[in-house]
Scaffold this motif. Structure first.
Motif, PDB file in Angstrom:
ATOM      1  N   ASN A   1      30.705  41.426  39.056  1.00 34.59           N
ATOM      2  CA  ASN A   1      31.524  40.277  39.372  1.00 34.59           C
ATOM      3  C   ASN A   1      32.068  40.482  40.774  1.00 34.59           C
ATOM      4  OD1 ASN A   1      33.189  38.116  39.483  1.00 34.59           O
ATOM      5  ND2 ASN A   1      34.683  38.887  37.992  1.00 34.59           N
ATOM      6  N   THR A   2      31.343  39.970  41.761  1.00 33.46           N
ATOM      7  CA  THR A   2      31.720  40.197  43.143  1.00 33.46           C
ATOM      8  C   THR A   2      32.299  38.962  43.804  1.00 33.46           C
ATOM      9  OG1 THR A   2      29.441  39.746  43.754  1.00 33.46           O
ATOM     10  CG2 THR A   2      30.072  42.051  43.522  1.00 33.46           C
ATOM     11  N   GLY A   3      32.396  37.857  43.070  1.00 36.59           N
ATOM     12  CA  GLY A   3      32.990  36.652  43.631  1.00 36.59           C
ATOM     13  C   GLY A   3      32.119  36.039  44.708  1.00 36.59           C
ATOM     14  N   SER A   4      32.738  35.321  45.602  1.00 35.70           N
ATOM     15  CA  SER A   4      32.028  34.642  46.675  1.00 35.70           C
ATOM     16  C   SER A   4      31.850  35.606  47.838  1.00 35.70           C
ATOM     17  CB  SER A   4      32.831  33.424  47.116  1.00 35.70           C
ATOM     18  OG  SER A   4      32.208  32.820  48.214  1.00 35.70           O
ATOM     19  N   LEU A   5      30.607  35.857  48.205  1.00 34.09           N
ATOM     20  CA  LEU A   5      30.323  36.831  49.255  1.00 34.09           C
ATOM     21  C   LEU A   5      29.534  36.174  50.374  1.00 34.09           C
ATOM     22  CD1 LEU A   5      29.222  39.655  46.876  1.00 34.09           C
ATOM     23  CD2 LEU A   5      31.364  39.516  48.088  1.00 34.09           C
ATOM     24  N   GLN A   6      29.852  36.513  51.584  1.00 34.91           N
ATOM     25  CA  GLN A   6      29.138  35.974  52.725  1.00 34.91           C
ATOM     26  C   GLN A   6      27.786  36.664  52.863  1.00 34.91           C
ATOM     27  OE1 GLN A   6      31.172  36.632  56.396  1.00 34.91           O
ATOM     28  NE2 GLN A   6      30.075  35.008  57.443  1.00 34.91           N
ATOM     29  N   ASN A   7      26.715  35.897  53.035  1.00 30.59           N
ATOM     30  CA  ASN A   7      25.351  36.383  53.262  1.00 30.59           C
ATOM     31  C   ASN A   7      24.766  37.182  52.111  1.00 30.59           C
ATOM     32  OD1 ASN A   7      25.187  35.250  55.846  1.00 30.59           O
ATOM     33  ND2 ASN A   7      26.200  37.026  56.747  1.00 30.59           N
ATOM     34  N   VAL A   8      25.338  37.115  50.939  1.00 34.99           N
ATOM     35  CA  VAL A   8      24.753  37.786  49.786  1.00 34.99           C
ATOM     36  C   VAL A   8      24.645  36.770  48.675  1.00 34.99           C
ATOM     37  CG1 VAL A   8      24.958  39.656  48.121  1.00 34.99           C
ATOM     38  CG2 VAL A   8      25.727  39.996  50.452  1.00 34.99           C
ATOM     39  N   ASP A   9      23.426  36.551  48.196  1.00 36.12           N
ATOM     40  CA  ASP A   9      23.172  35.577  47.152  1.00 36.12           C
ATOM     41  C   ASP A   9      22.626  36.324  45.951  1.00 36.12           C
ATOM     42  OD1 ASP A   9      22.425  33.499  45.544  1.00 36.12           O
ATOM     43  OD2 ASP A   9      20.918  32.697  46.917  1.00 36.12           O
ATOM     44  N   HIS A  10      23.280  36.199  44.800  1.00 34.40           N
ATOM     45  CA  HIS A  10      22.854  36.927  43.617  1.00 34.40           C
ATOM     46  C   HIS A  10      21.935  36.110  42.721  1.00 34.40           C
ATOM     47  CE1 HIS A  10      25.455  40.226  44.560  1.00 34.40           C
ATOM     48  NE2 HIS A  10      26.378  39.359  44.844  1.00 34.40           N
ATOM     49  N   LEU A  11      21.522  34.945  43.172  1.00 36.88           N
ATOM     50  CA  LEU A  11      20.651  34.105  42.361  1.00 36.88           C
ATOM     51  C   LEU A  11      19.293  33.961  43.034  1.00 36.88           C
ATOM     52  CD1 LEU A  11      23.174  31.230  41.581  1.00 36.88           C
ATOM     53  CD2 LEU A  11      22.582  33.152  40.111  1.00 36.88           C
ATOM     54  N   ILE A  12      18.245  34.155  42.269  1.00 37.33           N
ATOM     55  CA  ILE A  12      16.907  33.900  42.786  1.00 37.33           C
ATOM     56  C   ILE A  12      16.541  32.489  42.371  1.00 37.33           C
ATOM     57  CG2 ILE A  12      14.478  34.512  42.612  1.00 37.33           C
ATOM     58  CD1 ILE A  12      15.296  37.374  42.321  1.00 37.33           C
ATOM     59  N   ILE A  13      16.226  31.663  43.338  1.00 34.59           N
ATOM     60  CA  ILE A  13      15.884  30.282  43.070  1.00 34.59           C
ATOM     61  C   ILE A  13      14.457  30.036  43.539  1.00 34.59           C
ATOM     62  CG2 ILE A  13      16.488  27.881  43.562  1.00 34.59           C
ATOM     63  CD1 ILE A  13      19.344  28.917  44.152  1.00 34.59           C
ATOM     64  N   GLY A  14      13.643  29.451  42.652  1.00 37.96           N
ATOM     65  CA  GLY A  14      12.302  29.048  43.032  1.00 37.96           C
ATOM     66  C   GLY A  14      11.322  30.199  43.104  1.00 37.96           C
ATOM     67  N   ASP A  15      10.405  30.042  44.022  1.00 37.62           N
ATOM     68  CA  ASP A  15       9.254  30.927  44.121  1.00 37.62           C
ATOM     69  C   ASP A  15       9.382  31.882  45.301  1.00 37.62           C
ATOM     70  OD1 ASP A  15       7.050  31.412  42.611  1.00 37.62           O
ATOM     71  OD2 ASP A  15       5.752  29.988  43.639  1.00 37.62           O
ATOM     72  N   LYS A  16      10.493  32.560  45.412  1.00 39.50           N
ATOM     73  CA  LYS A  16      10.726  33.455  46.545  1.00 39.50           C
ATOM     74  C   LYS A  16       9.992  34.774  46.377  1.00 39.50           C
ATOM     75  CE  LYS A  16      14.977  31.824  48.437  1.00 39.50           C
ATOM     76  NZ  LYS A  16      16.061  32.238  49.262  1.00 39.50           N
ATOM     77  N   SER A  17       9.709  35.400  47.513  1.00 38.55           N
ATOM     78  CA  SER A  17       9.135  36.736  47.496  1.00 38.55           C
ATOM     79  C   SER A  17      10.210  37.713  47.064  1.00 38.55           C
ATOM     80  CB  SER A  17       8.628  37.101  48.890  1.00 38.55           C
ATOM     81  OG  SER A  17       7.608  36.215  49.277  1.00 38.55           O
ATOM     82  N   ARG A  18       9.796  38.762  46.356  1.00 35.50           N
ATOM     83  CA  ARG A  18      10.743  39.742  45.845  1.00 35.50           C
ATOM     84  C   ARG A  18      10.306  41.155  46.232  1.00 35.50           C
ATOM     85  NH1 ARG A  18      10.105  35.764  42.137  1.00 35.50           N
ATOM     86  NH2 ARG A  18      11.985  34.854  41.252  1.00 35.50           N
ATOM     87  N   CYS A  19      11.291  41.996  46.445  1.00 31.18           N
ATOM     88  CA  CYS A  19      11.048  43.414  46.684  1.00 31.18           C
ATOM     89  C   CYS A  19      11.934  44.188  45.713  1.00 31.18           C
ATOM     90  CB  CYS A  19      11.374  43.795  48.122  1.00 31.18           C
ATOM     91  SG  CYS A  19      11.007  45.528  48.481  1.00 31.18           S
ATOM     92  N   TYR A  20      11.304  44.753  44.689  1.00 33.16           N
ATOM     93  CA  TYR A  20      12.014  45.532  43.674  1.00 33.16           C
ATOM     94  C   TYR A  20      12.166  46.946  44.204  1.00 33.16           C
ATOM     95  CZ  TYR A  20      10.604  41.590  40.786  1.00 33.16           C
ATOM     96  OH  TYR A  20      10.414  40.326  40.283  1.00 33.16           O
ATOM     97  N   ILE A  21      13.354  47.497  44.117  1.00 27.41           N
ATOM     98  CA  ILE A  21      13.605  48.838  44.664  1.00 27.41           C
ATOM     99  C   ILE A  21      14.189  49.752  43.606  1.00 27.41           C
ATOM    100  CG2 ILE A  21      13.922  47.982  47.017  1.00 27.41           C
ATOM    101  CD1 ILE A  21      16.994  48.559  46.432  1.00 27.41           C
ATOM    102  N   ASP A  22      13.988  51.062  43.822  1.00 30.60           N
ATOM    103  CA  ASP A  22      14.568  52.053  42.921  1.00 30.60           C
ATOM    104  C   ASP A  22      14.646  53.394  43.636  1.00 30.60           C
ATOM    105  OD1 ASP A  22      15.688  53.046  40.607  1.00 30.60           O
ATOM    106  OD2 ASP A  22      13.857  53.025  39.429  1.00 30.60           O
TER     107      ASP A  22
END
Length: 176
Positions: free
Chosen positions: A12-33
């Motif tokens: 629960n990070t609230g409203s953050l500038q330049n950080v979006d926690h939602l993936i919308i549509g057909d975006k490219s993804r980079c899974y990290i670990d």
């Protein structure tokens, strides 16, 4: 912190500038670990990229000197994945991690003084991505990056692997 970062609930990070926690549509993804164990000499880092709307993939796995903590390993894995995306000229990508603490950290980098050097490097890399997007995902959705990172950590020597074809040791591990 490590146990908390492995939770499935998004932070629960609230409203953050330049950080979006939602993936919308057909975006490219980079899974990290990042993989870290107290008894190991090396840390594993891994990422798996899939282009949105296509079957194109790339992946990376690295085994390097041991990080200070599991959270350091996760942070270093993100920075390495970001550097690789820059080299590949992929600026529109959603980074995905199972580590909720990492999402919190990059959302409020000045609140993590023990990670100052890492956060300075992160902020330099972040400039390439407009907007920078990171998402917390359940561990079950991060299986490819997890396999890459664990395989890299278990290699007998330091190594780096980046390709669109899975490494042989990963394929050998999947067939057993």
């Amino acid at each position: 912190m490590w146990a908390e970062s492995q939770t499935k609930d998004p932070p629960n990070t609230g409203s953050l500038q330049n950080v979006d926690h939602l993936i919308i549509g057909d975006k490219s993804r980079c899974y990290i670990d990042g993989a870290w164990r107290a008894q190991d000499l090396c840390t594993g880092q891994g990422w798996f990229y899939e282009a949105g709307g296509s079957t194109d993939t790339m992946m990376g796995a690295m085994s390097i000197r041991k990080s200070l903590s599991p959270l350091h390993a996760e942070c270093e894995a993100l920075i390495w994945a970001m550097e690789c995306m820059k080299i590949l000229r992929i600026s529109e990508v959603v980074f995905a991690t199972e580590c909720s603490q990492l999402v919190k950290m990059v959302s409020t980098p000045t609140e993590w003084p023990s990670f100052t050097t890492h956060m300075e490097e992160f902020l330099r890399c972040k400039e390439f991505f407009h907007p920078f997007t990171i998402q917390h995902i359940p561990r079950a959705q991060n299986t490819l990056a997890d396999k890459l990172v664990r395989g890299a950590r278990n290699q007998p020597a330091a190594m780096v692997y980046v390709d669109s074809i899975p490494p042989r040791w990963l394929l050998d591990h999947e067939s057993t």
